[in-house]
Write a protein that holds these residues in place. Sequence first.
Motif, PDB file in Angstrom:
ATOM      1  N   ALA A 165       0.820  -1.206   0.000  1.00  0.00           N
ATOM      2  CA  ALA A 165       0.000   0.000   0.000  1.00  0.00           C
ATOM      3  C   ALA A 165       0.855   1.258   0.000  1.00  0.00           C
ATOM      4  CB  ALA A 165      -0.949  -0.010   1.202  1.00  0.00           C
ATOM      5  N   THR A 166       2.042   1.194   0.615  1.00  0.00           N
ATOM      6  CA  THR A 166       2.892   2.377   0.654  1.00  0.00           C
ATOM      7  C   THR A 166       3.672   2.560  -0.646  1.00  0.00           C
ATOM      8  OG1 THR A 166       4.679   1.123   1.680  1.00  0.00           O
ATOM      9  CG2 THR A 166       3.170   2.305   3.154  1.00  0.00           C
ATOM     10  N   LYS A 167       3.778   1.498  -1.446  1.00  0.00           N
ATOM     11  CA  LYS A 167       4.425   1.639  -2.753  1.00  0.00           C
ATOM     12  C   LYS A 167       3.569   2.535  -3.625  1.00  0.00           C
ATOM     13  CE  LYS A 167       7.652  -1.735  -4.180  1.00  0.00           C
ATOM     14  NZ  LYS A 167       7.955  -2.859  -5.004  1.00  0.00           N
ATOM     15  N   GLN A 168       4.227   3.399  -4.332  1.00  0.00           N
ATOM     16  CA  GLN A 168       3.508   4.380  -5.122  1.00  0.00           C
ATOM     17  C   GLN A 168       3.693   4.110  -6.603  1.00  0.00           C
ATOM     18  OE1 GLN A 168       4.864   8.213  -4.109  1.00  0.00           O
ATOM     19  NE2 GLN A 168       3.623   9.255  -5.592  1.00  0.00           N
ATOM     20  N   LYS A 169       2.611   4.205  -7.334  1.00  0.00           N
ATOM     21  CA  LYS A 169       2.680   4.032  -8.778  1.00  0.00           C
ATOM     22  C   LYS A 169       3.066   5.371  -9.409  1.00  0.00           C
ATOM     23  CE  LYS A 169       0.098   2.667 -12.795  1.00  0.00           C
ATOM     24  NZ  LYS A 169      -1.204   2.541 -13.392  1.00  0.00           N
ATOM     25  N   ILE A 170       4.033   5.324 -10.310  1.00  0.00           N
ATOM     26  CA  ILE A 170       4.484   6.534 -10.990  1.00  0.00           C
ATOM     27  C   ILE A 170       3.688   6.658 -12.285  1.00  0.00           C
ATOM     28  CG2 ILE A 170       6.459   7.698 -12.030  1.00  0.00           C
ATOM     29  CD1 ILE A 170       8.252   6.103 -10.161  1.00  0.00           C
ATOM     30  N   SER A 171       3.140   7.838 -12.524  1.00  0.00           N
ATOM     31  CA  SER A 171       2.321   8.056 -13.718  1.00  0.00           C
ATOM     32  C   SER A 171       3.198   8.140 -14.965  1.00  0.00           C
ATOM     33  CB  SER A 171       1.503   9.334 -13.579  1.00  0.00           C
ATOM     34  OG  SER A 171       2.343  10.464 -13.651  1.00  0.00           O
ATOM     35  N   TYR A 172       2.551   7.923 -16.107  1.00  0.00           N
ATOM     36  CA  TYR A 172       3.269   8.057 -17.376  1.00  0.00           C
ATOM     37  C   TYR A 172       3.780   9.485 -17.558  1.00  0.00           C
ATOM     38  CZ  TYR A 172       1.507   3.479 -18.740  1.00  0.00           C
ATOM     39  OH  TYR A 172       1.244   2.146 -18.790  1.00  0.00           O
ATOM     40  N   GLY A 173       2.993  10.448 -17.128  1.00  0.00           N
ATOM     41  CA  GLY A 173       3.409  11.843 -17.241  1.00  0.00           C
ATOM     42  C   GLY A 173       4.701  12.107 -16.492  1.00  0.00           C
ATOM     43  N   MET A 174       4.808  11.554 -15.282  1.00  0.00           N
ATOM     44  CA  MET A 174       6.017  11.729 -14.482  1.00  0.00           C
ATOM     45  C   MET A 174       7.205  11.067 -15.182  1.00  0.00           C
ATOM     46  SD  MET A 174       7.105  13.126 -11.612  1.00  0.00           S
ATOM     47  CE  MET A 174       5.676  13.384 -10.606  1.00  0.00           C
ATOM     48  N   ILE A 175       6.999   9.870 -15.709  1.00  0.00           N
ATOM     49  CA  ILE A 175       8.074   9.157 -16.415  1.00  0.00           C
ATOM     50  C   ILE A 175       8.528   9.952 -17.643  1.00  0.00           C
ATOM     51  CG2 ILE A 175       8.611   7.086 -17.773  1.00  0.00           C
ATOM     52  CD1 ILE A 175       6.699   5.571 -15.825  1.00  0.00           C
ATOM     53  N   PHE A 176       7.580  10.465 -18.428  1.00  0.00           N
ATOM     54  CA  PHE A 176       7.931  11.226 -19.628  1.00  0.00           C
ATOM     55  C   PHE A 176       8.664  12.516 -19.282  1.00  0.00           C
ATOM     56  CE2 PHE A 176       4.238   8.986 -21.882  1.00  0.00           C
ATOM     57  CZ  PHE A 176       5.090   8.047 -22.433  1.00  0.00           C
ATOM     58  N   ASN A 177       8.275  13.157 -18.177  1.00  0.00           N
ATOM     59  CA  ASN A 177       8.965  14.379 -17.774  1.00  0.00           C
ATOM     60  C   ASN A 177      10.375  14.080 -17.280  1.00  0.00           C
ATOM     61  OD1 ASN A 177       7.285  17.019 -17.849  1.00  0.00           O
ATOM     62  ND2 ASN A 177       5.836  15.409 -17.324  1.00  0.00           N
ATOM     63  N   ILE A 178      10.557  12.955 -16.617  1.00  0.00           N
ATOM     64  CA  ILE A 178      11.905  12.546 -16.208  1.00  0.00           C
ATOM     65  C   ILE A 178      12.760  12.297 -17.450  1.00  0.00           C
ATOM     66  CG2 ILE A 178      13.239  10.658 -15.161  1.00  0.00           C
ATOM     67  CD1 ILE A 178      11.032  10.505 -13.006  1.00  0.00           C
ATOM     68  N   ILE A 179      12.213  11.592 -18.429  1.00  0.00           N
ATOM     69  CA  ILE A 179      12.946  11.322 -19.675  1.00  0.00           C
ATOM     70  C   ILE A 179      13.274  12.640 -20.391  1.00  0.00           C
ATOM     71  CG2 ILE A 179      12.749  10.307 -21.992  1.00  0.00           C
ATOM     72  CD1 ILE A 179      11.099   8.029 -20.640  1.00  0.00           C
ATOM     73  N   GLY A 180      12.318  13.571 -20.436  1.00  0.00           N
ATOM     74  CA  GLY A 180      12.553  14.866 -21.069  1.00  0.00           C
ATOM     75  C   GLY A 180      13.663  15.645 -20.389  1.00  0.00           C
ATOM     76  N   LEU A 181      13.626  15.705 -19.048  1.00  0.00           N
ATOM     77  CA  LEU A 181      14.666  16.428 -18.316  1.00  0.00           C
ATOM     78  C   LEU A 181      16.014  15.731 -18.458  1.00  0.00           C
ATOM     79  CD1 LEU A 181      15.210  18.916 -16.606  1.00  0.00           C
ATOM     80  CD2 LEU A 181      14.695  17.549 -14.576  1.00  0.00           C
ATOM     81  N   LEU A 182      15.998  14.404 -18.516  1.00  0.00           N
ATOM     82  CA  LEU A 182      17.230  13.652 -18.735  1.00  0.00           C
ATOM     83  C   LEU A 182      17.824  13.984 -20.111  1.00  0.00           C
ATOM     84  CD1 LEU A 182      19.210  11.470 -17.731  1.00  0.00           C
ATOM     85  CD2 LEU A 182      17.703   9.773 -18.781  1.00  0.00           C
ATOM     86  N   GLY A 183      16.982  14.075 -21.135  1.00  0.00           N
ATOM     87  CA  GLY A 183      17.452  14.417 -22.479  1.00  0.00           C
ATOM     88  C   GLY A 183      18.057  15.807 -22.546  1.00  0.00           C
ATOM     89  N   ILE A 184      17.392  16.774 -21.929  1.00  0.00           N
ATOM     90  CA  ILE A 184      17.918  18.148 -21.912  1.00  0.00           C
ATOM     91  C   ILE A 184      19.235  18.197 -21.145  1.00  0.00           C
ATOM     92  CG2 ILE A 184      17.490  20.492 -21.049  1.00  0.00           C
ATOM     93  CD1 ILE A 184      15.885  19.787 -23.569  1.00  0.00           C
ATOM     94  N   SER A 185      19.290  17.521 -20.006  1.00  0.00           N
ATOM     95  CA  SER A 185      20.523  17.493 -19.212  1.00  0.00           C
ATOM     96  C   SER A 185      21.652  16.821 -19.988  1.00  0.00           C
ATOM     97  CB  SER A 185      20.281  16.761 -17.886  1.00  0.00           C
ATOM     98  OG  SER A 185      19.335  17.457 -17.104  1.00  0.00           O
ATOM     99  N   ALA A 186      21.338  15.768 -20.723  1.00  0.00           N
ATOM    100  CA  ALA A 186      22.355  15.086 -21.537  1.00  0.00           C
ATOM    101  C   ALA A 186      22.879  16.023 -22.627  1.00  0.00           C
ATOM    102  CB  ALA A 186      21.775  13.813 -22.155  1.00  0.00           C
ATOM    103  N   ALA A 187      21.983  16.755 -23.280  1.00  0.00           N
ATOM    104  CA  ALA A 187      22.409  17.685 -24.332  1.00  0.00           C
ATOM    105  C   ALA A 187      23.320  18.773 -23.761  1.00  0.00           C
ATOM    106  CB  ALA A 187      21.190  18.309 -25.005  1.00  0.00           C
ATOM    107  N   LEU A 188      22.968  19.315 -22.604  1.00  0.00           N
ATOM    108  CA  LEU A 188      23.801  20.346 -21.987  1.00  0.00           C
ATOM    109  C   LEU A 188      25.138  19.769 -21.527  1.00  0.00           C
ATOM    110  CD1 LEU A 188      21.103  22.284 -19.929  1.00  0.00           C
ATOM    111  CD2 LEU A 188      22.268  23.052 -22.004  1.00  0.00           C
ATOM    112  N   THR A 189      25.134  18.520 -21.074  1.00  0.00           N
ATOM    113  CA  THR A 189      26.377  17.871 -20.644  1.00  0.00           C
ATOM    114  C   THR A 189      27.309  17.648 -21.832  1.00  0.00           C
ATOM    115  OG1 THR A 189      25.220  16.793 -18.808  1.00  0.00           O
ATOM    116  CG2 THR A 189      27.327  15.841 -19.484  1.00  0.00           C
ATOM    117  N   VAL A 190      26.775  17.201 -22.956  1.00  0.00           N
ATOM    118  CA  VAL A 190      27.591  17.009 -24.160  1.00  0.00           C
ATOM    119  C   VAL A 190      28.162  18.350 -24.614  1.00  0.00           C
ATOM    120  CG1 VAL A 190      27.514  16.398 -26.617  1.00  0.00           C
ATOM    121  CG2 VAL A 190      26.456  14.899 -24.925  1.00  0.00           C
ATOM    122  N   ALA A 191      27.354  19.401 -24.573  1.00  0.00           N
ATOM    123  CA  ALA A 191      27.838  20.730 -24.958  1.00  0.00           C
ATOM    124  C   ALA A 191      28.982  21.173 -24.044  1.00  0.00           C
ATOM    125  CB  ALA A 191      26.688  21.739 -24.907  1.00  0.00           C
TER     126      ALA A 191
END
Length: 189
Positions: A6-32
């Motif tokens: 019951a204490t385990k929390q389900k992560i929404s698709y929106g949250m997952i997509f936003n994590i992936i989006g922020l990861l992509g932007i961070s990766a691009a800035l890191t490569v730069a």
Amino acid sequence: MNQVLATKQKISYGMIFNIIGLLGISAALTVAFYYQLVLSELPCPLCLLQRTGMIMIGFGFLFNLRFGIKSAHYGLALIGCLVTGIIAIRQVFLHILPGDIGYGSALFGIHFYTWALLSSVIAIIAISVMLILKSLEKTTEEKENTPVFGQILIGLFVLLITANLISTVLECGGGQCDDNPTFYQLLGK
């Protein structure tokens, strides 16, 4: 056992997509930054503006992770996509003539400003899909907690923003940046 589940929390698709989006932007800035700091390729003024647009995109994802998924946050990210895309297409047009080798190094045969244009178009499509998915999800009034990986990613993104600010001030000093920078103005030649 049931309490643990019951204490385990389900992560929404929106949250997952936003994590992936922020990861992509961070990766691009890191490569730069890798190209800037390790390969000593200082970004031109248009490149710095493209980084600013990418940071705007990242802020949209960050706000969704931190404050809950809202259309206004996606709107900020879309404005960042437009800023990045417009500046990138300007730079593409500057180097589109036959015989022009372009500015800076290429990654997988494509210059960074072309990658920025492609990334902004892909981000516009992805954010549009996220908005559609957001409208299909059941809405709840309570804010979803950001997973630990998302919190670490937020910290990395804030660090990248700070590093961008510091490197830009070092590169440009108190005035206008050079069109073809070869050294950090505040650090001297």
